[in-house]
Design a protein around this motif. Structure first.
Motif, mmCIF file in Angstrom:
data_model
loop_
_atom_site.group_PDB
_atom_site.id
_atom_site.type_symbol
_atom_site.label_atom_id
_atom_site.label_comp_id
_atom_site.label_asym_id
_atom_site.label_seq_id
_atom_site.Cartn_x
_atom_site.Cartn_y
_atom_site.Cartn_z
ATOM 1 N N ARG A 15 15.469 25.394 -8.248
ATOM 2 C CA ARG A 15 16.911 25.626 -8.448
ATOM 3 C C ARG A 15 17.509 26.326 -7.234
ATOM 4 N NH1 ARG A 15 19.422 22.717 -12.247
ATOM 5 N NH2 ARG A 15 18.210 22.628 -14.138
ATOM 6 N N MET A 28 24.224 22.191 -8.845
ATOM 7 C CA MET A 28 24.422 22.753 -10.179
ATOM 8 C C MET A 28 25.508 21.965 -10.897
ATOM 9 S SD MET A 28 22.493 25.436 -10.672
ATOM 10 C CE MET A 28 21.113 25.191 -9.566
ATOM 11 N N THR A 44 29.720 25.679 -14.029
ATOM 12 C CA THR A 44 28.887 25.435 -12.851
ATOM 13 C C THR A 44 28.900 26.640 -11.921
ATOM 14 O OG1 THR A 44 29.245 23.053 -13.018
ATOM 15 C CG2 THR A 44 28.555 23.897 -10.870
ATOM 16 N N LYS A 47 26.790 29.460 -13.233
ATOM 17 C CA LYS A 47 25.369 29.223 -12.971
ATOM 18 C C LYS A 47 25.028 29.562 -11.516
ATOM 19 C CE LYS A 47 23.373 25.465 -14.640
ATOM 20 N NZ LYS A 47 23.190 24.053 -15.069
ATOM 21 N N TYR A 51 22.225 32.314 -10.017
ATOM 22 C CA TYR A 51 21.154 32.048 -9.050
ATOM 23 C C TYR A 51 21.327 32.872 -7.780
ATOM 24 C CZ TYR A 51 19.142 28.515 -11.998
ATOM 25 O OH TYR A 51 18.529 27.896 -13.049
ATOM 26 N N GLU A 110 29.538 18.533 -9.444
ATOM 27 C CA GLU A 110 28.260 19.124 -9.040
ATOM 28 C C GLU A 110 28.512 19.901 -7.768
ATOM 29 O OE1 GLU A 110 23.609 17.910 -8.047
ATOM 30 O OE2 GLU A 110 24.969 16.438 -8.923
#
Length: 119
Positions: A15, A28, A44, A47, A51, A110
């Protein structure tokens, strides 16, 4: 030789990968694909923030972003509203945005980012 740290790795991908003071966050997408572009973009980016935190950095250190949108004509402005609200003040990264056929029909956006990690 610099150490490589891989975050949430499976046989196909990681990831995120941390190397030489940089974190590379892979593509993502939203978990809830029933959402519209605004909801998917928000999810998105949440997320991505998670990370970045796991890698020891935050959105103020994002250097570059690639954004892939299913339908630019329909969704570009709404995605940009969410993006602009999310981007850290005075810390906008370089960015490229393109329309593409997504990996699944219900994915609307994305996003891939690269960020500096605190030394």
């Amino acid at each position: 030789m610099s150490h490589i740290t891989r975050i949430e790795t499976d046989p196909r991908r990681s990831r995120a990968v941390v190397y030489n003071g940089m974190v590379f966050v892979g593509g993502m997408t939203a978990d809830d694909r029933s959402l519209d572009i605004t909801g998917q973009t928000r999810q998105t980016l949440e997320k991505i923030e998670a990370y970045l935190a796991k890698a020891g950095t935050d959105k103020s250190r994002v250097l570059t972003a690639q954004i892939w949108i299913k339908d630019l004509d329909r969704d570009f402005a709404a995605m940009n509203e969410v993006w602009n609200a999310w981007t850290a003040p005075d810390a906008a990264p370089t960015r490229a945005t393109a329309q593409c056929e997504m990996g699944a029909p219900d994915i609307l956006v994305e996003i891939i980012v690269t960020a500096a990690v605190e030394d």
